[in-house]
Design a protein around this motif. Structure first.
Motif, PDB file in Angstrom:
ATOM      1  N   SER A 110       4.094  27.349  47.211  1.00 32.09           N
ATOM      2  CA  SER A 110       4.827  26.155  46.724  1.00 32.09           C
ATOM      3  C   SER A 110       5.722  26.281  45.525  1.00 32.09           C
ATOM      4  CB  SER A 110       3.609  25.025  46.453  1.00 32.09           C
ATOM      5  OG  SER A 110       2.973  25.602  45.103  1.00 32.09           O
ATOM      6  N   THR A 111       5.082  27.001  44.503  1.00 31.78           N
ATOM      7  CA  THR A 111       5.955  27.158  43.153  1.00 31.78           C
ATOM      8  C   THR A 111       6.702  28.646  43.483  1.00 31.78           C
ATOM      9  OG1 THR A 111       4.408  25.810  41.962  1.00 31.78           O
ATOM     10  CG2 THR A 111       6.039  27.235  40.570  1.00 31.78           C
ATOM     11  N   TRP A 112       5.961  29.678  43.757  1.00 32.77           N
ATOM     12  CA  TRP A 112       6.547  31.090  43.665  1.00 32.77           C
ATOM     13  C   TRP A 112       6.914  31.544  44.913  1.00 32.77           C
ATOM     14  CZ3 TRP A 112       7.373  32.148  38.897  1.00 32.77           C
ATOM     15  CH2 TRP A 112       6.800  31.464  37.665  1.00 32.77           C
ATOM     16  N   VAL A 113       7.286  30.600  45.939  1.00 36.00           N
ATOM     17  CA  VAL A 113       7.594  30.978  47.388  1.00 36.00           C
ATOM     18  C   VAL A 113       8.776  32.145  47.353  1.00 36.00           C
ATOM     19  CG1 VAL A 113       8.979  29.099  47.863  1.00 36.00           C
ATOM     20  CG2 VAL A 113       7.636  30.487  49.797  1.00 36.00           C
ATOM     21  N   LEU A 114      10.011  31.687  46.643  1.00 34.11           N
ATOM     22  CA  LEU A 114      11.069  32.528  46.592  1.00 34.11           C
ATOM     23  C   LEU A 114      10.931  33.820  45.930  1.00 34.11           C
ATOM     24  CD1 LEU A 114      14.253  32.581  47.261  1.00 34.11           C
ATOM     25  CD2 LEU A 114      14.496  31.487  44.963  1.00 34.11           C
ATOM     26  N   PRO A 115      10.193  33.902  44.869  1.00 34.56           N
ATOM     27  CA  PRO A 115      10.058  35.633  44.204  1.00 34.56           C
ATOM     28  C   PRO A 115       9.157  36.262  45.293  1.00 34.56           C
ATOM     29  CG  PRO A 115       9.728  33.803  42.272  1.00 34.56           C
ATOM     30  CD  PRO A 115       9.995  32.948  43.896  1.00 34.56           C
ATOM     31  N   PHE A 116       8.124  35.626  46.093  1.00 33.32           N
ATOM     32  CA  PHE A 116       7.312  36.270  46.974  1.00 33.32           C
ATOM     33  C   PHE A 116       8.124  36.628  48.068  1.00 33.32           C
ATOM     34  CE2 PHE A 116       4.523  35.869  50.708  1.00 33.32           C
ATOM     35  CZ  PHE A 116       3.179  36.777  50.192  1.00 33.32           C
ATOM     36  N   GLU A 117       8.947  36.046  48.635  1.00 36.02           N
ATOM     37  CA  GLU A 117       9.700  36.373  49.794  1.00 36.02           C
ATOM     38  C   GLU A 117      10.749  37.627  49.280  1.00 36.02           C
ATOM     39  OE1 GLU A 117       9.466  35.788  52.866  1.00 36.02           O
ATOM     40  OE2 GLU A 117       7.748  34.291  52.546  1.00 36.02           O
ATOM     41  N   ALA A 118      11.444  37.333  47.980  1.00 36.10           N
ATOM     42  CA  ALA A 118      12.020  38.461  47.573  1.00 36.10           C
ATOM     43  C   ALA A 118      11.471  39.814  47.318  1.00 36.10           C
ATOM     44  CB  ALA A 118      12.756  37.942  46.447  1.00 36.10           C
TER      45      ALA A 118
END
Length: 211
Positions: free
Chosen positions: A147-155
């Motif tokens: 939810s909060t850290w989905v973009l850094p996780f995908e990067a």
């Protein structure tokens, strides 16, 4: 009612174990960057990751601890060792890899460590958090990551995929200009025409010498 903060002069058993594991992690991390053997550095990295997993266990973050062991110890370090073997990198002492900037690197490392320690101590000087089980469970971490850290996780996943593709490209031997093509530039095999010509020339010279 204000909660009484325990004194640092009377640490509990959990705090002592945490300090010992932290000392092991810091010591093994120093050995990673100071050892002259590349394989030994990878093995010291395993010890460092294991000590960090122990710290997570003391902080009641069981899920993070097992992820640390499974992914970093069981996958990342093994990937590093396979990369060392497949790329035929030198595993011993190599003078070409020594830049001679040890003093500058040590000064930068000490200054960075002093800055980080100062910031952490100044920010958490009076902070105290009791070790309550459940803060590192899979449910809370999953909700936070996706939810909060989905973009850094995908990067991060894209970065790991790029590193894996790079390792595959480096390990291939059928690429022009690679290790295999350089190795083909050697002397011809016995069945080649040039080898037969060399033999015939040698035989003719022997016959001339006999006459």
């Amino acid at each position: 009612m204000t909660e009484v903060v325990p004194s640092y002069l009377s640490p509990t058993g959990q705090e002592i174990v945490f300090l010992l594991l932290g000392a092991v992690a810091v010591g093994s991390a120093l050995l990673v960057v100071t050892t002259r053997q590349l394989v030994h550095a990878a093995l010291w990295l395993v010890l460092c990751f294991g000590a960090l997993a122990g710290c997570y266990l003391v902080l009641t973050a069981e899920f993070v601890a097992w992820v640390q062991v499974l992914i970093y110890v069981g996958a990342v370090v093994v990937l590093l060792l396979f990369g060392i073997m497949l790329t035929r990198a030198p595993i011993g002492r190599t003078a070409d890899l020594d830049s001679g900037n040890r003093v500058v690197a040590a000064l930068v490392a000490v200054a960075t460590a002093a800055l980080l320690v100062t910031v952490v101590v100044d920010a958490f000087r009076t902070a105290y958090m009791p070790l309550v089980p459940g803060q590192g469970a899979a449910k809370e971490l999953g909700a936070s990551v996706f939810s909060t850290w989905v973009l850094p996780f995908e990067a991060l996943s894209v970065l790991l995929l790029a590193a894996l593709i790079g390792a595959i490209v480096l390990s291939r031997t059928d690429i022009p200009g690679g290790p295999a093509s350089e190795g083909r530039a050697g002397p011809p095999e016995d069945g080649s025409p040039s080898a037969g010509t060399a033999r015939r020339d040698g035989e003719s010279s022997d016959q001339d010498g006999g006459h």
